[in-house]
Design an enzyme around this catalytic site. Structure first.
Site, short mmCIF file in Angstrom:
data_model
loop_
_atom_site.label_atom_id
_atom_site.label_comp_id
_atom_site.label_asym_id
_atom_site.label_seq_id
_atom_site.Cartn_x
_atom_site.Cartn_y
_atom_site.Cartn_z
N ASP A 67 0.82 -1.21 0.00
CA ASP A 67 0.00 0.00 0.00
C ASP A 67 0.85 1.26 0.00
OD1 ASP A 67 0.93 -0.34 2.62
OD2 ASP A 67 -1.01 -0.94 3.40
N ASN A 136 -7.50 -3.05 14.32
CA ASN A 136 -8.89 -3.30 13.92
C ASN A 136 -9.00 -4.51 12.99
OD1 ASN A 136 -7.82 -2.36 11.55
ND2 ASN A 136 -9.22 -0.62 11.31
N HIS A 138 -7.24 -4.95 10.19
CA HIS A 138 -6.97 -4.70 8.76
C HIS A 138 -5.68 -5.40 8.31
CE1 HIS A 138 -4.57 -0.64 9.37
NE2 HIS A 138 -3.77 -1.66 9.49
N GLU A 143 -9.56 -2.14 5.34
CA GLU A 143 -10.16 -1.87 6.63
C GLU A 143 -11.41 -2.74 6.82
OE1 GLU A 143 -8.41 -0.17 8.55
OE2 GLU A 143 -7.69 1.72 7.71
P1 PGA Z 1 2.37 -1.93 12.62
O1 PGA Z 1 1.21 -1.82 11.54
O2 PGA Z 1 3.30 -2.99 12.19
O3 PGA Z 1 3.02 -0.55 12.61
O4 PGA Z 1 1.72 -2.24 13.93
C1 PGA Z 1 0.58 -2.97 11.11
C2 PGA Z 1 -0.63 -2.61 10.29
O5 PGA Z 1 -1.35 -1.65 10.61
O6 PGA Z 1 -0.89 -3.35 9.32
#
Ligand code: PGA
Length: 247
Positions: A67, A136, A138, A143
């Protein structure tokens, strides 16, 4: 789907790097779909160290990123282009012609999404997808509510995601939208490795792997159906799984 629980973040990072290295040794021209965020930093550090020691080459591999924020040019300090250059692609022998990150500043974002999805197809699909997970549930920027049939597209970020990521931006400047590879494209990867570390991921991990049904409300839950999907957790991230550990 498998679950592997490692004692801590270091062990998790070591194991993730070992899986990536092994797949590249088996198939030097492997196609990888890779994450940003805090979680994979330890894995990237180890892969860079393996490369520097002469033990691993990435020269024939093809890389895609999951992304990018919509609106950010590739030199924006909070862009995933910069993150990947500074933490991985700029530190290994990757071939720039085979490194792909969605262009957040594309004049026509919809066309950029189609181009990106086509590039994945033309590369022969993804051999190994490495993912993080949001609090959450995702994956990528898919999302809660993202369709399982989704492809690379422009999405609106959840407010909770924007709050978590706000620290990377000046006040009120955190992007509202992003380009993300979709859930169908992730699911079609021949192997998926989801990394989760820390107690603040325990709820999302439990919802994804043991609680309730596979549901678009918990995007990561789709990986339960993946024939070669592994949740690689540290003990804190696995702390809500209780006796529900399943293979
Ligand atoms: P993080 O993000 O590794 O910074 O916790 C993971 C994500 O939101 O996919």
């Amino acid at each position: 789907m498998k679950i592997r629980v490692l004692p801590d973040y270091d062990a998790l990072s070591e194991t993730a790097a070992a899986v990536v290295a092994e797949r590249l040794r088996e198939k030097p021209s492997a196609v990888l779909l890779l994450p940003t965020g805090t979680t994979p930093l330890g894995m990237y550090r180890r892969l860079v160290a393996l490369h520097r020691s002469g033990a691993l080459s990435f020269a024939r591999a093809t890389f895609f990123n999951l992304d990018e924020y919509l609106g950010l040019p590739p030199d924006h300090p909070a862009s995933y282009h910069v993150y990947m250059r500074e933490n991985f692609y700029g530190l290994i022998d990757s071939d720039p012609a085979r490194v792909h990150v969605p262009r957040g500043d594309a004049l026509d974002p919809e066309a950029e999404c189609l181009r990106y999805e086509a590039a994945i197809r033309e590369a022969g699909g993804i051999d190994l997808c490495v993912l993080g997970i949001g609090r959450n549930g995702h994956i990528g920027f898919n999302e809660p509510g993202a369709p399982f049939v989704s492809r690379t597209r422009v999405v609106r970020l959840a407010e909770s995601t924007r709050r978590v990521n706000a620290a990377d931006f000046e006040a009120d400047r955190s992007p509202e939208r992003a380009i993300t590879v979709g859930l169908a494209t992730i699911f079609e990867a021949r192997e998926v490795l989801l990394l989760a570390s820390g107690a603040n991921k325990a709820g999302a991990v439990a919802a994804a792997v043991v609680e309730g049904e596979v549901s678009e409300n918990i995007p990561a839950s789709v990986l339960r159906r993946h024939p070669k999907g592994t949740f690689l957790l540290d003990e804190d991230a696995g702390s809500d799984l209780g006796g529900g550990l399943a293979d």
